[in-house]
Write a protein that holds these residues in place. Structure first.
Motif, PDB file in Angstrom:
ATOM      1  N   ASP A  56     -46.502 -51.451  -1.874  1.00 47.10           N
ATOM      2  CA  ASP A  56     -46.706 -51.730  -0.460  1.00 47.10           C
ATOM      3  C   ASP A  56     -48.188 -51.810  -0.126  1.00 47.10           C
ATOM      4  OD1 ASP A  56     -44.931 -51.405   2.295  1.00 47.10           O
ATOM      5  OD2 ASP A  56     -47.055 -50.989   2.506  1.00 47.10           O
ATOM      6  N   ASN A  84     -42.350 -56.360  -0.482  1.00 43.51           N
ATOM      7  CA  ASN A  84     -42.873 -55.221   0.287  1.00 43.51           C
ATOM      8  C   ASN A  84     -41.865 -54.070   0.376  1.00 43.51           C
ATOM      9  OD1 ASN A  84     -44.270 -53.640   2.085  1.00 43.51           O
ATOM     10  ND2 ASN A  84     -44.473 -55.217   3.643  1.00 43.51           N
ATOM     11  N   PRO A  85     -41.449 -53.535  -0.763  1.00 46.50           N
ATOM     12  CA  PRO A  85     -40.294 -52.637  -0.770  1.00 46.50           C
ATOM     13  C   PRO A  85     -40.516 -51.233  -0.203  1.00 46.50           C
ATOM     14  CG  PRO A  85     -41.177 -52.874  -2.963  1.00 46.50           C
ATOM     15  CD  PRO A  85     -41.927 -53.840  -2.117  1.00 46.50           C
ATOM     16  N   ALA A  86     -41.753 -50.764  -0.108  1.00 45.79           N
ATOM     17  CA  ALA A  86     -41.922 -49.385   0.377  1.00 45.79           C
ATOM     18  C   ALA A  86     -41.334 -49.232   1.775  1.00 45.79           C
ATOM     19  CB  ALA A  86     -43.382 -48.988   0.379  1.00 45.79           C
ATOM     20  N   GLY A  88     -44.568 -53.560   7.841  1.00 42.78           N
ATOM     21  CA  GLY A  88     -44.202 -53.282   6.457  1.00 42.78           C
ATOM     22  C   GLY A  88     -43.250 -52.125   6.280  1.00 42.78           C
ATOM     23  N   ALA A  89     -42.771 -51.548   7.374  1.00 40.56           N
ATOM     24  CA  ALA A  89     -41.976 -50.318   7.274  1.00 40.56           C
ATOM     25  C   ALA A  89     -40.586 -50.557   6.687  1.00 40.56           C
ATOM     26  CB  ALA A  89     -41.842 -49.661   8.645  1.00 40.56           C
ATOM     27  N   GLY A  90     -40.039 -51.754   6.849  1.00 41.92           N
ATOM     28  CA  GLY A  90     -38.680 -52.018   6.367  1.00 41.92           C
ATOM     29  C   GLY A  90     -38.618 -52.165   4.859  1.00 41.92           C
TER      30      GLY A  90
HETATM   31 CA   LIG Z   1     -41.789 -52.371   3.340  1.00 41.16          CA
END
Ligand SMILES: [Ca+2]
Length: 177
Positions: A122, A88-90, A16-18
């Motif tokens: 997120d 999943n923008p975070a 989810g980091a991206g």
């Molecule tokens: Ca993300």
């Protein structure tokens, strides 16, 4: 005049980091402040800001022309607009590194972030929106900063960098040991 700053972003290598959010970046040096870059310059490639992307492999490095040398680089102002991003923008951003050439001298600065920034959507994080942040060479200093505040940061009478930076303290301790 042309003054190219190479700006690289390392995204953490974890789920989810991206992000696909719209990014804006402004640089402030001892002499001057840059224009605000983005979001278009950071778009156009769906692989930007993906999990594990790193400037060490040439990923997510952008040439930004500030026109003039800004002096010793002090602060970055990073804004994320994720209102139209449902995926999943975070963003778990490790650091931003910046380099430029003055005469025959290569200059380089690293701005550690090492935290989730952006939205509250997120799943891995966070109930708190961390956005419109100021980063110095010790880490993230201020959140929720306006452009007007950023223009005056560190100046007499202006917004001062918050001294709560755990990252900054850790760096100093390491150097002393
Ligand atoms: Ca993300």
């Amino acid at each position: 005049m042309t003054q190219i700053y190479k700006v690289g972003f390392e995204t953490a290598d974890e789920g989810g980091a991206g992000t696909d959010a719209k990014i804006r970046l402004t640089l402030k040096g001892s002499r001057n402040i840059s224009q605000t870059f983005g979001p278009r310059i950071f778009l156009g490639d769906p692989e930007h800001f993906e999990q594990g992307n790193t400037p060490r492999r040439g990923q997510d490095v952008f040439d930004l022309d500030t026109g003039d040398y800004l002096g010793d680089l002090k602060y970055l102002y990073l804004q994320m607009d994720d209102r139209n991003t449902i995926n999943n923008p975070a963003w778990r951003l490790n650091y931003i590194e910046v380099s430029t050439t003055v005469g025959e001298e290569n200059k380089r600065w690293t701005f550690p972030v090492n935290k989730w920034i952006g939205t509250e959507k997120d799943p891995h994080n966070a109930n708190i929106q961390v956005n419109n942040i100021v980063i110095d060479i010790d880490g993230v200093r201020n959140e929720g900063v306006t452009m007007e505040q950023f223009k005056q940061i560190g100046e007499p009478g202006g917004l001062q960098p918050k001294q709560n930076g755990k990252a900054g303290k850790a760096v100093i301790t390491d150097e002393e040991e």
